[in-house]
Scaffold this active site. Structure first.
Site, short mmCIF file in Angstrom:
data_model
loop_
_atom_site.label_atom_id
_atom_site.label_comp_id
_atom_site.label_asym_id
_atom_site.label_seq_id
_atom_site.Cartn_x
_atom_site.Cartn_y
_atom_site.Cartn_z
N ALA A 191 32.53 31.30 -31.44
CA ALA A 191 32.01 29.93 -31.45
C ALA A 191 31.47 29.51 -32.81
CB ALA A 191 30.91 29.79 -30.40
N PRO A 193 31.11 27.88 -36.13
CA PRO A 193 31.87 26.78 -36.75
C PRO A 193 32.57 27.19 -38.04
CG PRO A 193 29.69 26.02 -36.08
CD PRO A 193 29.70 27.52 -35.91
N GLN A 333 32.89 26.11 -29.58
CA GLN A 333 32.21 25.99 -30.86
C GLN A 333 30.73 25.65 -30.64
OE1 GLN A 333 32.67 23.66 -35.16
NE2 GLN A 333 34.27 23.44 -33.63
N GLU A 334 29.91 26.20 -31.51
CA GLU A 334 28.48 25.93 -31.45
C GLU A 334 28.16 24.52 -31.92
OE1 GLU A 334 26.89 28.85 -34.02
OE2 GLU A 334 27.34 30.55 -32.71
N THR A 335 27.18 23.90 -31.27
CA THR A 335 26.65 22.61 -31.71
C THR A 335 25.13 22.69 -31.63
OG1 THR A 335 26.40 21.45 -29.58
CG2 THR A 335 28.63 21.56 -30.52
#
Length: 860
Positions: A191, A193, A333-335
């Site tokens: 995950a 980015p 993906q990380e947010t």
């Protein structure tokens, strides 16, 4: 055997669980119709699905169910099929041609056709940007639900609608991204980015084969994907059209209504972007609230430009709707608010798809009523206008004129040959070379789009271009008429066919006026076949078939004697090339001119065959590079080497005489590389720079030219005085106020030096150009080097601030040639090849390619 059965059951259980995330409460489903998971062998959202797999699944649905049929409406450059899956009840599909006829009556102005029993026509369009992949996966699920579900709501949708699913509008770009995402997919998933999976290499999958943004091409109609879709569209005029996209990972979800239209008086009916948008928004709110998704409306995006997938339908009596989903740009993906998964993005798109169908079915009467009134108002609006129609044409360039006519016909605009000459505003339009477009026709709003220009706007920050009057793209003389012209024969596609060119054999010389748009293609064809071709750098006059004929700057001179091939071979070559590109060729028997230079003059120069390359990849604009590649590939049939920046050190400089640099940062090039380029140019070669690359060449002292830049305060007391005068403004308005300082896309007029080789082929000194940058080049100190300068009153169409107009644009040059040793740099401040549509300025770029080697910038 038990092990195999256990594995199968485990896989089936996992698929059911995965499907439940999307299909909960959508069933029951027909067991004879396979789900996407059953067909592919993996759950939707766990893998990116290739376009051929998407086509295979939709084809399977059409094979196993009477509720679906699949048709192909075109194919991409890379030969991937463009398809539409039609879904409805079997009776509707069996009688679709008859339903189509009745549906189209709603587009006939004043028609009283009863459409109450007709189904509503819904086009669910997905994945116009290839690396925004969630929508095509949602298309698979939408298709499965709408075909296989026995749910009462879904049955009603099939009964009351014909749903047309376009799963992948840009298959070439999608497969480019699909390969990337699947290639770098981890197990376990990554995950971060920064991982390669979330960071495609240049040019990325957003664009098509030639790196064009297809969501800007609905109006321009340049590419086969768009042309196929437009032809399909005008066969159906769907009531509702969706346009599914993705945006930044840290966003949420967007649906219309959009930001207000920036035009002061939009040609789109107000009802479209108020009543209809607001009505459909109620359904999206309910559906997305139900699954707990956050969203926003109104803040960004706008439908001002009419060439989007979500704005073009609004000018055709339908409702176009934009959706933007925060992208996972991979599988997870990380947010800042947690991880976003591919499956989550797909579910939002699926939810909106089904909500659109529901809204359309439940508001069918409103949509049909609107569609009928839309086309009726086209006629009434035209009648209220003070313009009866438009006349346009070109006395010298038939092929460029035909290219514009092609666009009118593509949008179903009716036009006619002129029966009598028209004189207006100092211009004369003559039968045979000019055409008449009446305002009073169903496509009146598209007529406005093609010909009207604007100066006033309610907003100054645009999501895209602020100018799109296509007649200016083609550099055609035109005029509005308050009194209509006398119409001749209606123009059809038959009139666009290439005509047979008769070439009389000569034992002395063949001559080609260079006014025709296709003359550079003919030149390349001859040069590539080994013919020796010269160009006239001064005009002359020779007898042709007993009559004196004038030949202008840039005329191609093809001598019979100065060749490495026989006279018969040369004649066949010239004749074939003339017919291939529909360019007139004259045959002469003498080189003695009654006026002007003779053919043996030092102003008749042998042309070198261009050997060109262009830098691409990291930091280079893929859009502009694609525009160059597309122009040469599709209109000149000329190859250009595309050299990646990573291979700069390995360039064989001796192989090339022309280099193209489009906009880019070029940060990888150090001072040694700069010197290498400058030395290569100095040895007699040509460097062509466009927009930001021109700025780069000036700042890095490749050329001794200057930019017009903002004045910098030098004295401290001046700075103090200025600080006192600074007005404090609300923070929330910053993006709007700063955004309007950019030139987002407008049309301006320049003055050409018609004697300069870069202007060969032009008849008029005034030329429209397209500007979408803040690169301001000062006119050259060399009085012979400025080829195109902005006129005293340059604005034609689009938004620009007074400061940019008066302090930067007016004093600046659009095109200059700067001498560097024995060579030269051709610097474009504007983009002559913008979106493959600027036929009017393509010639400047092509002249730089074919004639650049012969420009020796004189100095006093």
């Amino acid at each position: 055997m038990k092990i195999v059965i256990s594995i199968f059951l485990l896989l089936a259980t996992f698929q059911l669980q995965a499907q439940d995330y999307f299909l909960q409460d959508k069933g029951p489903f027909d067991p004879d119709i396979p789900s996407p998971e059953a067909f592919f062998g993996y759950p939707v959202g766990s893998h990116h699905t290739r376009h051929d797999q998407i086509i295979a699944y939709l084809t399977k649905l059409a094979e196993v169910s009477e509720r679906a049929e699949i048709i192909q409406y075109g194919k991409s450059y890379e030969h991937r099929p463009l398809v539409m899956l039609n879904i409805s009840n079997p009776d509707h599909l069996e009688n679709l041609a008859e339903l189509q006829k009745k549906h189209l009556l709603a587009t006939v102005p004043g028609s009283n056709a009863d459409v109450s029993e007709l189904p509503v026509f819904i086009n669910l369009g997905y994945n116009v940007h290839g690396n925004e992949p969630s929508s095509s996966e949602a298309a698979l699920l939408s298709a499965y639900i709408l075909v296989a579900s026995e749910h009462a709501d879904i049955q009603k949708y099939r009964s009351d609608a014909v749903i047309m699913i376009d799963p992948t509008i840009n298959p070439d770009g999608r497969d480019r991204h699909t390969q990337w995402a699947n290639m770098f997919k981890g197990d376990p998933l990554v995950a971060d980015p920064a991982d390669a999976e979330h960071n495609e290499r240049w040019p990325g999958g957003r664009t098509n084969h030639y790196w064009f943004d297809l969501n800007r091409d609905w109006l321009l109609g340049i590419h086969p994907e768009s042309r196929g879709k437009l032809n399909w569209y005008h066969e159906w005029y769907p009531n509702v059209v969706t346009d599914f996209h993705e945006m930044g990972t840290n966003s949420t979800y967007f649906f219309e209504p959009m930001k207000a239209n920036a035009s002061k008086d939009p040609i789109m009916p107000v009802e479209n972007y108020t009543t209809l948008n607001d009505k459909f928004a109620e359904y999206y709110v309910e559906a997305l609230d139900d699954i707990g998704s956050f969203y926003f409306t109104k803040e960004v995006f706008d439908g001002t430009y009419p060439g989007y997938g979500s704005s073009y339908p609004d000018l055709q009596g339908g409702l176009g709707i934009l959706f933007e989903q925060a992208s996972s740009r991979g599988h997870v993906q990380e947010t800042p608010t947690g991880k976003i998964t591919f499956a989550f993005t797909i579910r939002n798109q699926l939810t909106s798809s089904l909500a659109t169908v529901k809204a359309a079915v439940e508001n069918k009467d409103l949509l049909y009523d609107y569609q009928k009134r839309f086309f009726k108002s086209a006629i009434s609006n035209a009648e209220k206008s003070n313009v009866e129609g438009y006349v346009f044409g070109d006395d010298y360039d038939e092929n460029r004129t035909k290219a514009f006519i092609d666009k009118l016909l593509l949008h179903r605009i009716k036009l006619y040959e002129l029966e009598e000459s028209v004189k207006t505003k100092g211009k004369t339009f003559s039968p045979g070379n000019a055409y008449y477009v009446p305002a009073k026709q169903p496509q009146y709003r598209m007529v406005q789009t093609m010909f009207e220009t604007y100066q006033e706007y309610t907003d100054s920050v645009f999501y895209d271009a602020s100018a799109w009057s296509l007649v200016n793209f083609y550099n055609l003389e035109y005029a509005p008429l308050k009194k209509g012209a006398k119409k001749g024969k209606e123009v059809t596609r038959e009139d666009l066919k290439l005509k047979d060119i008769e070439v009389k054999k000569s034992n002395y010389v063949y001559l080609v006026d260079c006014y025709d748009y296709n003359s550079p293609a003919l030149l390349w064809r001859l040069q590539n076949a080994g013919a020796n071709v010269l160009s006239a750098f001064k005009p002359f006059s020779l007898p042709v078939e007993g009559k004196q004929k004038d030949f202008g700057y840039g005329t191609l001179v093809i001598p019979v004697s100065q060749q490495h091939i026989s006279g018969d071979s040369l004649y066949s070559l010239v004749k074939d090339a003339a017919n291939e590109y529909s360019v007139e060729v004259s045959s002469a028997t003498t080189g003695y001119s009654k006026s002007g230079v003779d053919l043996g003059s030092r102003y008749i120069n042998t042309l070198d065959k261009p050997e060109a390359f262009m830098l691409i990849e990291d930091g280079v604009s893929s859009y502009e590079a694609g525009e160059v590649w597309h122009l040469l590939d599709t209109r000149v049939d000329m190859p250009i080497s595309k050299i990646p920046m990573r291979n700069f050190e390995n360039i064989n400089w001796e192989r090339y005489n022309t280099m193209v640099m489009v906009s880019g940062s070029y940060k990888q090039l150090d001072s040694t590389d700069h010197e290498k380029i400058k030395n290569w140019v100095s040895s007699g070669n040509t460097l062509i720079t466009i927009r930001n690359a021109s700025e780069w060449a000036i700042k890095n002292k490749i050329v001794k030219e200057k930019l017009i830049e903002k004045e910098k305060d030098k004295e401290s007391d001046e700075q103090i005085d200025k600080a006192k005068q600074i007005e404090r403004k609300p923070y929330v308005e910053a993006s709007e106020n700063i955004g309007k300082q950019s030139v987002g896309g407008a049309i301006f007029e320049v003055d050409l030096d018609l004697t300069h080789p870069l202007a060969f082929g032009y008849q008029r000194e005034k030329l429209p150009v397209y500007r979408n940058s803040s690169v301001w080049i000062a006119p050259s100190e060399n009085p012979y080097a400025t080829v195109a300068k902005y006129t005293a009153d340059p604005h034609i169409d689009g938004f620009i601030t007074d400061k940019n107009l008066n302090e930067f644009l007016k004093p600046s040059a659009s095109l200059i040639v700067s001498k560097v040793g024995k060579g030269r740099v051709v610097l474009f401040a504007d983009n002559p090849n913008f979106r493959g549509s600027w036929y009017g300025t393509n010639r400047l770029f092509l002249n730089a390619l074919f004639l650049g080697q012969h420009i020796d910038v004189p100095s006093e």
